[in-house]
Design a protein around this motif. Structure first.
Motif, PDB file in Angstrom:
ATOM      1  N   LYS A 132      -0.420 -29.064  -8.017  1.00  0.00           N
ATOM      2  CA  LYS A 132      -1.440 -29.917  -7.403  1.00  0.00           C
ATOM      3  C   LYS A 132      -2.274 -29.140  -6.387  1.00  0.00           C
ATOM      4  CE  LYS A 132       1.195 -34.194  -8.027  1.00  0.00           C
ATOM      5  NZ  LYS A 132       2.004 -35.248  -7.347  1.00  0.00           N
ATOM      6  N   GLN A 133      -1.628 -28.287  -5.614  1.00  0.00           N
ATOM      7  CA  GLN A 133      -2.376 -27.509  -4.627  1.00  0.00           C
ATOM      8  C   GLN A 133      -3.288 -26.489  -5.299  1.00  0.00           C
ATOM      9  OE1 GLN A 133      -0.403 -26.098  -1.037  1.00  0.00           O
ATOM     10  NE2 GLN A 133       1.346 -27.435  -1.443  1.00  0.00           N
ATOM     11  N   VAL A 134      -2.803 -25.875  -6.380  1.00  0.00           N
ATOM     12  CA  VAL A 134      -3.628 -24.901  -7.094  1.00  0.00           C
ATOM     13  C   VAL A 134      -4.810 -25.590  -7.764  1.00  0.00           C
ATOM     14  CG1 VAL A 134      -3.692 -23.313  -9.056  1.00  0.00           C
ATOM     15  CG2 VAL A 134      -1.778 -23.228  -7.450  1.00  0.00           C
ATOM     16  N   GLU A 135      -4.557 -26.704  -8.436  1.00  0.00           N
ATOM     17  CA  GLU A 135      -5.630 -27.387  -9.156  1.00  0.00           C
ATOM     18  C   GLU A 135      -6.685 -27.942  -8.208  1.00  0.00           C
ATOM     19  OE1 GLU A 135      -3.590 -30.191 -11.697  1.00  0.00           O
ATOM     20  OE2 GLU A 135      -3.639 -28.761 -13.361  1.00  0.00           O
ATOM     21  N   LYS A 136      -6.292 -28.233  -6.991  1.00  0.00           N
ATOM     22  CA  LYS A 136      -7.247 -28.749  -6.012  1.00  0.00           C
ATOM     23  C   LYS A 136      -8.306 -27.706  -5.677  1.00  0.00           C
ATOM     24  CE  LYS A 136      -5.413 -31.353  -2.934  1.00  0.00           C
ATOM     25  NZ  LYS A 136      -4.675 -31.843  -1.732  1.00  0.00           N
ATOM     26  N   THR A 137      -7.962 -26.419  -5.810  1.00  0.00           N
ATOM     27  CA  THR A 137      -8.925 -25.355  -5.507  1.00  0.00           C
ATOM     28  C   THR A 137      -9.987 -25.222  -6.589  1.00  0.00           C
ATOM     29  OG1 THR A 137      -7.711 -23.568  -6.637  1.00  0.00           O
ATOM     30  CG2 THR A 137      -7.073 -24.084  -4.364  1.00  0.00           C
ATOM     31  N   GLY A 138      -9.667 -25.665  -7.804  1.00  0.00           N
ATOM     32  CA  GLY A 138     -10.609 -25.539  -8.911  1.00  0.00           C
ATOM     33  C   GLY A 138     -10.607 -24.182  -9.574  1.00  0.00           C
ATOM     34  N   ASP A 139      -9.764 -23.264  -9.112  1.00  0.00           N
ATOM     35  CA  ASP A 139      -9.702 -21.913  -9.683  1.00  0.00           C
ATOM     36  C   ASP A 139      -8.481 -21.778 -10.585  1.00  0.00           C
ATOM     37  OD1 ASP A 139     -11.957 -21.098  -8.254  1.00  0.00           O
ATOM     38  OD2 ASP A 139     -10.739 -20.572  -6.499  1.00  0.00           O
ATOM     39  N   ARG A 140      -8.678 -21.102 -11.708  1.00  0.00           N
ATOM     40  CA  ARG A 140      -7.557 -20.861 -12.612  1.00  0.00           C
ATOM     41  C   ARG A 140      -6.891 -19.514 -12.364  1.00  0.00           C
ATOM     42  NH1 ARG A 140      -8.663 -23.233 -18.692  1.00  0.00           N
ATOM     43  NH2 ARG A 140      -8.336 -25.421 -18.127  1.00  0.00           N
ATOM     44  N   CYS A 141      -7.588 -18.602 -11.740  1.00  0.00           N
ATOM     45  CA  CYS A 141      -7.001 -17.298 -11.448  1.00  0.00           C
ATOM     46  C   CYS A 141      -7.937 -16.533 -10.537  1.00  0.00           C
ATOM     47  CB  CYS A 141      -6.743 -16.490 -12.729  1.00  0.00           C
ATOM     48  SG  CYS A 141      -8.233 -16.058 -13.651  1.00  0.00           S
ATOM     49  N   SER A 142      -7.417 -15.466  -9.935  1.00  0.00           N
ATOM     50  CA  SER A 142      -8.288 -14.533  -9.243  1.00  0.00           C
ATOM     51  C   SER A 142      -9.171 -13.865 -10.288  1.00  0.00           C
ATOM     52  CB  SER A 142      -7.457 -13.481  -8.503  1.00  0.00           C
ATOM     53  OG  SER A 142      -6.649 -14.090  -7.518  1.00  0.00           O
ATOM     54  N   GLU A 143     -10.325 -13.414  -9.872  1.00  0.00           N
ATOM     55  CA  GLU A 143     -11.254 -12.833 -10.838  1.00  0.00           C
ATOM     56  C   GLU A 143     -10.660 -11.578 -11.467  1.00  0.00           C
ATOM     57  OE1 GLU A 143     -15.986 -11.640 -11.107  1.00  0.00           O
ATOM     58  OE2 GLU A 143     -14.983 -11.781  -9.161  1.00  0.00           O
ATOM     59  N   ARG A 144     -10.678 -11.529 -12.782  1.00  0.00           N
ATOM     60  CA  ARG A 144     -10.187 -10.337 -13.461  1.00  0.00           C
ATOM     61  C   ARG A 144     -11.184  -9.204 -13.251  1.00  0.00           C
ATOM     62  NH1 ARG A 144     -11.449 -12.337 -19.654  1.00  0.00           N
ATOM     63  NH2 ARG A 144     -13.696 -12.379 -19.406  1.00  0.00           N
ATOM     64  N   LEU A 145     -10.720  -8.007 -13.443  1.00  0.00           N
ATOM     65  CA  LEU A 145     -11.595  -6.857 -13.285  1.00  0.00           C
ATOM     66  C   LEU A 145     -12.665  -6.868 -14.364  1.00  0.00           C
ATOM     67  CD1 LEU A 145      -9.041  -4.025 -12.502  1.00  0.00           C
ATOM     68  CD2 LEU A 145     -10.554  -5.181 -10.904  1.00  0.00           C
ATOM     69  N   ARG A 146     -13.898  -6.722 -13.963  1.00  0.00           N
ATOM     70  CA  ARG A 146     -14.970  -6.701 -14.946  1.00  0.00           C
ATOM     71  C   ARG A 146     -14.989  -5.386 -15.720  1.00  0.00           C
ATOM     72  NH1 ARG A 146     -15.491 -11.680 -16.241  1.00  0.00           N
ATOM     73  NH2 ARG A 146     -15.813 -13.005 -14.432  1.00  0.00           N
ATOM     74  N   ILE A 147     -14.333  -4.357 -15.168  1.00  0.00           N
ATOM     75  CA  ILE A 147     -14.130  -3.143 -15.955  1.00  0.00           C
ATOM     76  C   ILE A 147     -12.979  -3.455 -16.898  1.00  0.00           C
ATOM     77  CG2 ILE A 147     -13.613  -0.670 -15.887  1.00  0.00           C
ATOM     78  CD1 ILE A 147     -14.573  -0.655 -13.000  1.00  0.00           C
ATOM     79  N   ARG A 148     -13.298  -3.935 -18.085  1.00  0.00           N
ATOM     80  CA  ARG A 148     -12.276  -4.461 -18.981  1.00  0.00           C
ATOM     81  C   ARG A 148     -11.284  -3.389 -19.404  1.00  0.00           C
ATOM     82  NH1 ARG A 148     -13.926  -9.222 -21.399  1.00  0.00           N
ATOM     83  NH2 ARG A 148     -11.872  -9.250 -22.357  1.00  0.00           N
ATOM     84  N   THR A 149     -11.786  -2.193 -19.646  1.00  0.00           N
ATOM     85  CA  THR A 149     -10.922  -1.088 -20.028  1.00  0.00           C
ATOM     86  C   THR A 149     -11.425   0.168 -19.339  1.00  0.00           C
ATOM     87  OG1 THR A 149     -10.471  -2.061 -22.195  1.00  0.00           O
ATOM     88  CG2 THR A 149     -10.027   0.275 -21.949  1.00  0.00           C
ATOM     89  N   LEU A 150     -10.535   0.893 -18.719  1.00  0.00           N
ATOM     90  CA  LEU A 150     -10.927   2.135 -18.063  1.00  0.00           C
ATOM     91  C   LEU A 150     -11.472   3.121 -19.097  1.00  0.00           C
ATOM     92  CD1 LEU A 150      -7.855   2.439 -15.715  1.00  0.00           C
ATOM     93  CD2 LEU A 150     -10.214   2.269 -14.946  1.00  0.00           C
ATOM     94  N   THR A 151     -12.536   3.775 -18.739  1.00  0.00           N
ATOM     95  CA  THR A 151     -13.148   4.738 -19.661  1.00  0.00           C
ATOM     96  C   THR A 151     -12.956   6.174 -19.211  1.00  0.00           C
ATOM     97  OG1 THR A 151     -15.265   4.504 -18.495  1.00  0.00           O
ATOM     98  CG2 THR A 151     -14.883   3.081 -20.416  1.00  0.00           C
ATOM     99  N   ALA A 152     -12.410   6.376 -18.027  1.00  0.00           N
ATOM    100  CA  ALA A 152     -12.180   7.732 -17.536  1.00  0.00           C
ATOM    101  C   ALA A 152     -11.039   7.718 -16.532  1.00  0.00           C
ATOM    102  CB  ALA A 152     -13.445   8.288 -16.886  1.00  0.00           C
ATOM    103  N   LEU A 153     -10.267   8.784 -16.539  1.00  0.00           N
ATOM    104  CA  LEU A 153      -9.189   8.972 -15.575  1.00  0.00           C
ATOM    105  C   LEU A 153      -9.206  10.419 -15.113  1.00  0.00           C
ATOM    106  CD1 LEU A 153      -6.209   7.055 -17.260  1.00  0.00           C
ATOM    107  CD2 LEU A 153      -7.385   6.401 -15.150  1.00  0.00           C
ATOM    108  N   PRO A 154      -8.772  10.679 -13.891  1.00  0.00           N
ATOM    109  CA  PRO A 154      -8.687  12.073 -13.440  1.00  0.00           C
ATOM    110  C   PRO A 154      -7.644  12.831 -14.251  1.00  0.00           C
ATOM    111  CG  PRO A 154      -7.723  10.580 -11.822  1.00  0.00           C
ATOM    112  CD  PRO A 154      -8.381   9.724 -12.850  1.00  0.00           C
ATOM    113  N   PRO A 155      -7.694  14.146 -14.223  1.00  0.00           N
ATOM    114  CA  PRO A 155      -6.774  14.932 -15.057  1.00  0.00           C
ATOM    115  C   PRO A 155      -5.345  14.904 -14.533  1.00  0.00           C
ATOM    116  CG  PRO A 155      -8.043  16.363 -13.628  1.00  0.00           C
ATOM    117  CD  PRO A 155      -8.624  14.988 -13.458  1.00  0.00           C
ATOM    118  N   PRO A 156      -4.381  15.135 -15.427  1.00  0.00           N
ATOM    119  CA  PRO A 156      -2.983  15.241 -15.006  1.00  0.00           C
ATOM    120  C   PRO A 156      -2.709  16.640 -14.468  1.00  0.00           C
ATOM    121  CG  PRO A 156      -3.126  15.548 -17.358  1.00  0.00           C
ATOM    122  CD  PRO A 156      -4.524  15.268 -16.891  1.00  0.00           C
TER     123      PRO A 156
END
Length: 440
Positions: free
Chosen positions: A154-178
């Motif tokens: 009930k407390q969660v639904e009162k906020t109207g939000d289903r989740c924190s915003e997911r990252l808009r970078i859906r998939t990482l395209t680069a990572l630093p080297p190992p």
């Protein structure tokens, strides 16, 4: 900055705030630690990692490694205790920062602290990637988490939000080297067992995302979810997202937002809401585990209620092996033992039988589930067992299902019982007691 990223229950590239933070480095060592203690029996007689869980986890790790290699990275898989492995690697590669996802569970918290103690000069960071909400976006402080799910919902639904915003970078395209490609000791890990029954579950991020697409957009099975979700043995009757969610191959925020997008473009009804409702149950138990810590594993639960129940060795063995006097329980336990999966309805029935008909200590059943289930999740597993045992988040107290009525309702033709061999040849009765099997 030289960073070690410790993969745990976040085996994905999409919507991974922890990995995104770790990627802001000059050098990145991606690590997964396979703890040998997982494969040894614990104080409740079961192992932390059974064959089915291990197979699904290994599939997920191999899928993650393939994804990392496309970004010029690799996954260092170490077989050892994290408290030892991570400090050794940190010293060997001059690590300045250690990053992971925030985990519920007392052992996980203890390991994190032990590593921090051994690396006093390193920076340690955790991010919330396993939950719908971050702690800061919850409508209550963690210490004020309601005692029941209904109050939380009930407390969660009162906020109207289903989740924190997911990252808009859906998939990482680069990572630093190992740090080069140092050899690991993955070869010391236990062998991967062959399945004894054909499985539709395959570990990995791509498989999890494919299942999300299949259940919503390909088959539109979500449209009927509320009516079909209690089926005992039908692939599309329920989402089957749980194994990928439990291992972090699939982001729960990705699922929640995809449901919202589906409702906007396809269908919005009681069933689409109900799938999010079930995600909210999972969310509640995530924070429940963080709030209650070691009390999650107490026999008297978070309520500190004394309940009858002990360990009758012969009854426990009969339950595990599907050899009780209750055919529907036997069928479900055989399915679990052969596949590593069991429907939500079946879990409630076998747990109710374990606690009520067999009179056993609920913790032993929870530990057996931990070993067997490919979708094992510490909060959901132990929280639900406490709930059914009447020592957790259920305001009504102890719950007991009428197994005969449940059989008539959910398996009226006996198809499920017949398929999974529920009619035991020589079932162990409640009054069968061997001298070596007195309550422990």
């Amino acid at each position: 900055m030289r960073t070690l990223y410790w993969f745990t229950r976040d085996l994905r590239l999409h919507d991974n705030a922890s990995l995104l933070a770790a990627s802001k480095s000059d050098m990145l060592l991606c690590l997964y630690v396979v703890d040998p203690r997982w494969f040894a029996p614990g104080p409740l007689q079961s192992k932390a990692m059974g064959d089915h869980r291990w197979r699904f986890l290994w599939q997920s790790l191999m899928a993650l490694e393939r994804s990392l290699r496309t970004l010029g990275q690799r996954l260092h898989i170490a077989f050892g205790e994290p408290e030892t492995v991570i400090p050794q690697l940190a010293h060997a590669h001059s690590i300045e920062r250690v990053v992971r996802s925030r985990l519920p569970g007392t052992q996980e918290a203890g390991q994190w602290q032990a590593i921090k103690d051994r690396l006093p000069k390193a920076v340690f960071q955790q991010f919330e990637t396993l939950s719908l909400f971050t702690e800061g976006s919850l409508p209550m402080a963690l210490g004020e988490l309601p005692d029941t799910f209904s109050q939380f919902r009930k407390q969660v639904e009162k906020t109207g939000d289903r989740c924190s915003e997911r990252l808009r970078i859906r998939t990482l395209t680069a990572l630093p080297p190992p740090p080069g490609f140092p050899e690991d000791n993955r070869g010391d890990c236990p062998p991967i067992p062959e399945p004894v029954h054909p499985l539709q579950f395959m570990g990995g991020e791509a498989a999890g995302l494919a299942r999300l697409q299949e259940f919503l957009y390909d088959n539109h099975s979500i449209d009927r979810y509320k009516e079909t979700r209690n089926a005992l043995d039908t692939w599309d009757a329920s989402s089957k997202f749980s194994p990928w969610l439990a291992n972090g191959c699939l982001s729960v925020r990705e699922v929640a937002e995809t449901i919202t997008e589906y409702e906007a473009s396809e269908t919005k009804n009681e069933s689409t809401y109900w799938l999010w409702f079930e995600l909210l149950w999972r969310e509640y138990f995530y924070w429940y585990a963080l709030k209650h810590g070691a009390n999650l594993f107490r026999r008297d639960g978070v309520q500190r209620k004394r309940r009858h129940g002990t360990l009758y060795g012969h009854r426990f063995k009969a339950w595990c092996q599907g050899n009780t006097e209750y055919p529907i329980v036997n069928a479900a336990m055989n399915q679990l033992r052969e596949t590593g999966y069991m429907s939500n309805r079946a879990r409630q029935l076998v747990a109710s039988c374990f606690i009520n008909e067999l009179g056993l200590d609920w913790r032993y059943g929870a530990a057996w589930f931990e070993e067997q289930l490919i979708d094992y999740d510490v909060g959901s597993n132990y929280g639900n067992w406490q709930y059914l045992a009447g020592v957790g988040a259920d305001p009504r107290g102890l719950r007991q299902f009428n197994l005969e009525k449940q059989t008539q309702q959910y398996d009226p033709t006996g198809t499920f019982i017949d398929r999974w061999g529920g009619h035991a040849d020589q079932p162990v009765g409640l009054h069968t007691v061997d001298a070596a099997d007195w309550p422990l």
